[in-house]
Design a protein around this motif. Structure first.
Motif, PDB file in Angstrom:
ATOM      1  N   THR A 253       0.822  -1.218   0.000  1.00 14.41           N
ATOM      2  CA  THR A 253       0.000   0.000   0.000  1.00 14.41           C
ATOM      3  C   THR A 253       0.853   1.264   0.000  1.00 14.41           C
ATOM      4  O   THR A 253       0.333   2.364   0.171  1.00 14.41           O
ATOM      5  CB  THR A 253      -0.926   0.030   1.223  1.00 14.41           C
ATOM      6  N   SER A 254       2.151   1.117  -0.183  1.00 11.88           N
ATOM      7  CA  SER A 254       3.034   2.285  -0.109  1.00 11.88           C
ATOM      8  C   SER A 254       2.705   3.328  -1.177  1.00 11.88           C
ATOM      9  O   SER A 254       2.905   4.523  -0.956  1.00 11.88           O
ATOM     10  CB  SER A 254       4.497   1.842  -0.237  1.00 11.88           C
TER      11      SER A 254
ATOM     12  N   ASP B 205       0.727   6.595  -0.522  1.00 15.16           N
ATOM     13  CA  ASP B 205       1.368   7.768   0.076  1.00 15.16           C
ATOM     14  C   ASP B 205       2.132   8.602  -0.952  1.00 15.16           C
ATOM     15  O   ASP B 205       2.797   9.571  -0.588  1.00 15.16           O
ATOM     16  CB  ASP B 205       2.330   7.332   1.195  1.00 15.16           C
ATOM     17  N   TRP B 206       2.050   8.222  -2.216  1.00 20.61           N
ATOM     18  CA  TRP B 206       2.711   9.008  -3.255  1.00 20.61           C
ATOM     19  C   TRP B 206       2.094  10.401  -3.354  1.00 20.61           C
ATOM     20  O   TRP B 206       0.902  10.583  -3.054  1.00 20.61           O
ATOM     21  CB  TRP B 206       2.591   8.307  -4.601  1.00 20.61           C
TER      22      TRP B 206
ATOM     23  N   GLU C 271      -4.035  12.167  -2.376  1.00 19.87           N
ATOM     24  CA  GLU C 271      -4.311  12.902  -1.148  1.00 19.87           C
ATOM     25  C   GLU C 271      -4.782  11.920  -0.075  1.00 19.87           C
ATOM     26  O   GLU C 271      -5.160  10.784  -0.382  1.00 19.87           O
ATOM     27  CB  GLU C 271      -5.378  13.961  -1.421  1.00 19.87           C
ATOM     28  N   PRO C 272      -4.772  12.340   1.199  1.00 17.59           N
ATOM     29  CA  PRO C 272      -5.227  11.436   2.265  1.00 17.59           C
ATOM     30  C   PRO C 272      -6.613  10.858   2.022  1.00 17.59           C
ATOM     31  O   PRO C 272      -6.880   9.699   2.361  1.00 17.59           O
ATOM     32  CB  PRO C 272      -5.184  12.341   3.505  1.00 17.59           C
TER      33      PRO C 272
ATOM     34  N   LYS D  53      -6.372   7.784  -0.141  1.00 18.79           N
ATOM     35  CA  LYS D  53      -5.890   6.624   0.601  1.00 18.79           C
ATOM     36  C   LYS D  53      -7.012   6.016   1.432  1.00 18.79           C
ATOM     37  O   LYS D  53      -7.202   4.789   1.441  1.00 18.79           O
ATOM     38  CB  LYS D  53      -4.726   7.030   1.499  1.00 18.79           C
TER      39      LYS D  53
END
Length: 385
Positions: free
Chosen positions: A4-5, A8-9, A13-14, A17
């Motif tokens: 799931t990294s 965070d690119w 945006e949050p 995610k």
């Protein structure tokens, strides 16, 4: 969810995610989906997706119209495709089928159809392809004749996803004597329109609801015209400009699942008392698969970010994403099948299903060869400018 990294690119945006993680949890509760009865499976999936609010990003809210969020669409398709191809298909067609209404529809058209498709109470479809014109949209021969107080449709559309189960079709037909792209117009067509019949249901290696539609003197009110008369080609390309990147995201979802399945296989399977993953040749396969997945993700979310950031057109970026992500997904899945050995071609195995699912993505919404033409033309035009 495995890796799931990427959530965070900086492209995301949050809220994106959070959307992906929550949808992933929801999709895990779907249970087995019947791929032998795709009509009922898709009806059920659309209803479930709509009831739980997951279809809201597929079309604008008529009460508060805002631009479509392409990153949310891509994350949705990637996540659903990783779980099941039919779940992705059911979601995707609600967006593609109403894309023209979201972008160009009148207030009355939006008010009538979008609350239904966003809630899963109506199924939508996108009717563009014809027997003699697939990627060559400008060669469309289906006609829409101006008959005073109505439009009269005659001709055929084929390879129409959701054909036979859709409640409404976005359709493109030749309304003008002008040849080529300038003669097309777009229409919203209810499935119960007299003169519209399902001429043939089409079977493919990965079952989906597909059909050929035949129109014989089908009459539509003048209010069925989407946008301006003669602007159908522009409308179709604008819709594809948004949704083509999401096809790449679906391919990415298939590839991620294949990589996960391969890693599980090679770490659990033993040869001469040691895991397959200890073999350098196997490690090389895994490395190449991981590289293809991450490179695809970068192209997908670059294109989606560019569109969400206000770029009027992202034809080059979307074409690159679709070409690379779908072609490379085919290679990733093929490698996963190879690493599974005989089990990889056993009917019902996950990688076997992925092997059948991925192939169509390299054809629909612009075949890989067409994407190369788009990329080359855009690159050359930029150099000349």
């Amino acid at each position: 969810m495995a890796d799931t990294s990427y959530l965070d690119w900086p492209f995301l945006e949050p809220r994106h995610k959070a959307h992906a993680e929550t949808l992933d949890t929801w999709a895990g509760t779907l249970g087995p989906i019947d791929h032998h009865d795709t009509d009922n499976a898709c009806r059920s999936l659309v209803a479930k997706l709509g009831a739980d609010g997951w279809l809201e990003p597929t079309a604008v809210d008529p009460a508060d119209p805002k631009p479509l969020d392409v990153r949310t669409l891509c994350l949705s398709r990637e996540t659903l495709a990783r779980h099941d191809g039919l779940a992705d298909f059911a979601f995707a067609m609600q967006g593609l089928g109403t894309g023209a209404l979201s972008l160009f529809g009148s207030d009355a058209q939006r008010d009538e159809w979008l609350p239904l498709t966003r809630s899963g109470k109506a199924i939508s479809a996108f009717a563009l392809t014809e027997p003699q014109s697939g990627s060559d949209v400008a060669n469309s021969t289906m006609t829409a004749r101006d008959d005073g107080d109505a439009w009269v449709l005659d001709g055929e559309k084929t390879w129409i996803s959701n054909g036979g189960i859709a409640d409404v079709y976005t359709l493109f037909a030749r309304s003008e004597d002008t040849p080529g792209a300038k003669g097309l117009s777009a229409f919203v067509v209810p499935a119960d329109t007299p003169g519209l019949e399902i001429a043939e249901r089409l079977e493919t290696i990965a079952p989906h609801p597909l059909a050929t539609l035949r129109f014989t003197g089908a009459r539509l009110p003048k209010s069925a015209l989407i946008g301006e008369r003669g602007q159908g080609f522009k409308i179709a390309m604008s819709v594809l400009d948004v949704f083509r990147t999401t096809v790449a995201a679906a391919g990415l979802g298939f590839a991620r699942r294949a990589l996960d399945e391969a890693v599980t296989r090679v770490t659990a399977r033993k040869v001469q008392g040691k895991p397959l993953s200890d073999l350098q040749m196997v490690q090389a396969h895994i490395a190449e698969m991981a590289l293809k997945v991450d490179a695809s993700a970068l192209l997908v979310y670059r294109a989606a970010w560019a569109k969400d950031s206000g770029a009027p057109r992202v034809s080059r970026e979307a074409a690159m994403a679709k070409l690379f992500a779908t072609d490379e997904a085919q290679k990733v899945i093929d490698a996963a099948v190879q690493l599974h050995g005989g089990d990889g071609v056993r009917a019902g195995e996950t990688v076997e299903r992925l092997y059948r699912e991925i192939r169509a993505l390299r054809i629909y919404e612009g075949a890989s060869d067409v994407q190369k033409v788009i990329i080359a033309r855009q690159t050359l035009d930029a150099a000349r400018a």
